[in-house]
Design an enzyme around this catalytic site. Structure first.
Site, PDB file in Angstrom:
ATOM      1  N   ASP A 109     -12.114   0.410   5.469  1.00 22.35           N
ATOM      2  CA  ASP A 109     -12.731   1.716   5.710  1.00 22.35           C
ATOM      3  C   ASP A 109     -14.256   1.621   5.736  1.00 22.35           C
ATOM      4  O   ASP A 109     -14.902   2.081   6.663  1.00 22.35           O
ATOM      5  CB  ASP A 109     -12.335   2.711   4.607  1.00 22.35           C
ATOM      6  N   ASP A 168       0.878  -1.169   0.000  1.00 22.50           N
ATOM      7  CA  ASP A 168       0.000   0.000   0.000  1.00 22.50           C
ATOM      8  C   ASP A 168       0.916   1.219   0.000  1.00 22.50           C
ATOM      9  O   ASP A 168       1.857   1.273   0.791  1.00 22.50           O
ATOM     10  CB  ASP A 168      -0.821  -0.017   1.296  1.00 22.50           C
ATOM     11  N   GLU A 220      -6.734   3.525  -5.537  1.00 19.88           N
ATOM     12  CA  GLU A 220      -7.978   3.710  -4.783  1.00 19.88           C
ATOM     13  C   GLU A 220      -8.526   5.071  -5.216  1.00 19.88           C
ATOM     14  O   GLU A 220      -7.903   6.107  -4.989  1.00 19.88           O
ATOM     15  CB  GLU A 220      -7.728   3.733  -3.275  1.00 19.88           C
TER      16      GLU A 220
HETATM   17  C1  GLC Z   1      -7.435   5.617   2.422  1.00 18.61           C
HETATM   18  C2  GLC Z   1      -7.235   4.473   3.392  1.00 18.61           C
HETATM   19  C3  GLC Z   1      -7.752   4.909   4.745  1.00 18.61           C
HETATM   20  C4  GLC Z   1      -6.940   6.084   5.221  1.00 18.61           C
HETATM   21  C5  GLC Z   1      -6.970   7.200   4.181  1.00 18.61           C
HETATM   22  C6  GLC Z   1      -5.898   8.208   4.458  1.00 18.61           C
HETATM   23  O1  GLC Z   1      -8.760   5.872   2.149  1.00 18.61           O
HETATM   24  O2  GLC Z   1      -7.884   3.342   2.899  1.00 18.61           O
HETATM   25  O3  GLC Z   1      -7.703   3.875   5.694  1.00 18.61           O
HETATM   26  O4  GLC Z   1      -7.449   6.583   6.429  1.00 18.61           O
HETATM   27  O5  GLC Z   1      -6.729   6.729   2.883  1.00 18.61           O
HETATM   28  O6  GLC Z   1      -4.643   7.684   4.162  1.00 18.61           O
END
Ligand code: GLC
Length: 542
Positions: free
Chosen positions: A326, A102, A260
């Site tokens: 999330d 990630d 994402e």
């Molecule tokens: C993404 C992650 C989440 C995190 C956010 C900030 O949406 O999946 O868990 O809080 O980014 O990095």
């Protein structure tokens, strides 16, 4: 050793998303770790997944559970060491399992040396690596604009020392980087090369659509109907960056980028697909939230999926997920929902037979569901800040349920988050609701039949309320998938007169047409081709 199917793994394989703190605790400190994941590689091999996406394991003060990185080139000691990571990579590769890291590019931790320097003075060489602005009209207390964080608070934090605000899209502990400064890109591309050289297979790129903000930092304009003008995400410059990133990845072999694209319900497939470019020049895969946001109805699922497919560029490839760390778990998303395990199995058939890369969130494959977290045990800052209105995201981050021993076999210590009360039956060992055996069978079918991972998809009954039906076809192999979303038996006239029911969520049944699907039953039917190809055409024509 590199896995064999170097090129197509991210298309035809299945990705398993691990939240490292909750997968397996090897040193009994209550927190999952990398050696724990190594211990469970046999489980993942047996399950049949092709890749693991690890939520962040870099050094971090853990203000946002690792999504606040303080050192992009090292492993946080709560998860283990760099040697542990390399061992995981090596052992996973030996099993043909790819490793996806990630990567958080939008922001760092406030404790990252870049930010500490940036914050130290207005003249610091790294000042412009982050987004700093004086108070509006020079009046302390007035934020530079009206932007809000994704958690609902003001997106600016005042620094008393230098008397300016810095921008943060999430918690204030996560200052946003200034991607308009070319040095930021250079530093991040260096980090990307570092991990690719170590041998990882790709990145899941956190909130990739947020990287660029409007040059003038204009106020967002919200409107109830129509389209709001939002200036702190989805700026055109991101597409250029993704092109450069793709070139970098393509200079290696078999690496993938998975973005994402964070959007609010009901999702925005057109926007998501736009980040794939032509399909060959930007992201490899773009995670779309729409499916996870879809309500339980065949016609709603059809609409969501069809819309997403429509937007995917010709050379692009779709991907799907049902749950994540999330938005929570798909099993019993609504607390009044009934028939949760029957629905979980039906969803599994959908996820694993659609055309597109499936992402399984750890624990979904055994039927884990969201766990209510008492106030005192909340770990997610989001929950702490907004309780009782929002209890946070911990509910979907609870320990993996391995067996019916204390702490579900996750650890010998009290885990960092409570274990679900359902663990005595819902665990890997017992598979009390047969969700795991369903996943395993489906994963094997998907792997063994090209049509189920590579084939074209055609919907057979668009917009029907109860049954979702589609075919997957590759060369001479053809399957029909029928999913009964209704709590009642329903008939469906299968267009094959010679077929075999290969799989049913309710156990095997003989083929007959019309097929009667039981409540929440999902079946995969294989067309039998007894005659030669030309005869087959004749059969079809008649
Ligand atoms: C993404 C992650 C989440 C995190 C956010 C900030 O949406 O999946 O868990 O809080 O980014 O990095």
């Amino acid at each position: 050793m590199q896995p064999n199917n170097a090129q197509g793994w991210w298309k035809y394989g299945v990705v398993y998303h691990i939240y490292p703190a909750s997968f397996k605790d090897s040193n009994n400190d209550g927190i999952g770790d990398i050696p724990g994941i190594i211990k469970k590689l046999d489980y993942l091999t047996d399950l049949g997944v092709d890749a693991i996406w690890l939520s962040p394991v870099y050094a971090s003060p853990m203000a946002d559970c690792g999504y606040d990185i303080a050192d992009y080139k090292s492993i946080d000691e709560q998860f283990g060491t760099m040697d542990d990571f390399k061992e995981l990579l090596d052992k996973a590769h030996k099993r043909g399992i790819h490793i996806i890291m990630d990567l958080v590019l939008n922001h760092t931790s406030e404790l990252h040396p870049w930010f500490l320097q940036s914050q130290s003075s207005k003249n610091n060489q790294k000042r412009d690596w982050y987004i700093w602005m004086p108070p509006k009209d020079g009046i302390e207390g007035r934020t530079p604009n009206n932007w809000r964080t994704y958690f609902g608070k003001k997106a600016w934090h005042y620094d008393h020392k230098t008397k300016e605000y810095y921008c943060h899209s999430f918690f204030r502990e996560q200052p946003d980087l200034n991607w308009r400064n070319p040095e930021v890109k250079e530093a991040m591309f260096d980090i990307i090369r570092y991990w690719l050289d170590i041998g990882i297979d790709g990145f899941r790129l956190d909130v990739i659509n947020l990287l660029y903000k409007d040059v003038e930092l204009k106020n967002n304009e919200y409107c109830l109907f129509g389209k709001s003008k939002i200036h702190n995400r989805n700026q055109p410059e991101i597409y250029e960056l993704l092109r450069d990133l793709r070139k970098l990845l393509d200079s290696y072999s078999g690496k993938a980028s998975i973005g994402e694209i964070y959007v609010m319900p009901p999702g925005d497939p057109a926007l998501v697909a736009s980040f794939l470019g032509s399909g060959a020049d930007m992201l490899h895969l773009a995670l779309d939230f729409s499916l996870a946001y879809t309500l339980w109805k065949a016609s709603s699922y059809y609409k969501t999926i069809a819309k997403y497919y429509q937007e995917i560029p010709e050379n692009g490839w779709p991907c799907f997920f049902l749950s994540n760390h999330d938005i929570g778990r798909s099993v019993k998303r609504l607390f009044w929902e009934r028939n949760k395990y029957a629905k979980a199995k039906l969803r599994a058939v959908l996820l694993l037979t659609l055309k597109g890369t499936p992402f399984i969130y750890y624990g979904d494959e055994i039927g884990m569901e969201n766990v209510p977290i008492p106030k005192k045990q909340i770990r997610d800052l989001y929950g702490k800040l907004l309780y009782p209105f929002v209890s946070g995201r911990d509910r979907a981050r609870t320990p993996m349920q391995w067996n019916d021993k204390p702490h579900a076999g996750f650890s010998k210590q009290t885990p960092w988050l409570p274990v679900s009360k359902h663990y005595p039956a819902i665990n890997v060992k017992k598979d009390g609701a047969f969700v795991l055996s369903t996943y395993k069978t489906l994963l094997a079918l998907r792997k063994n039949h090209t049509a189920l991972h590579k084939g074209d998809i055609v919907f057979l009954n668009e917009g029907e309320n109860n049954i979702l039906a589609y075919s997957r076809k590759y060369e001479q192999e053809e399957f029909i998938v029928l999913l009964n979303f209704s709590g009642w038996g329903k008939k469906y006239a299968t267009p094959f007169d010679n077929a075999e029911i290969l799989f049913s969520t309710h156990g095997t049944v003989q083929f007959c047409t019309p097929t009667t699907l039981r409540a929440f039953e999902g079946v995969i039917i294989k067309r039998q081709r007894r005659c030669g190809i030309s005869e087959m055409d004749a059969c079809e024509a008649s």
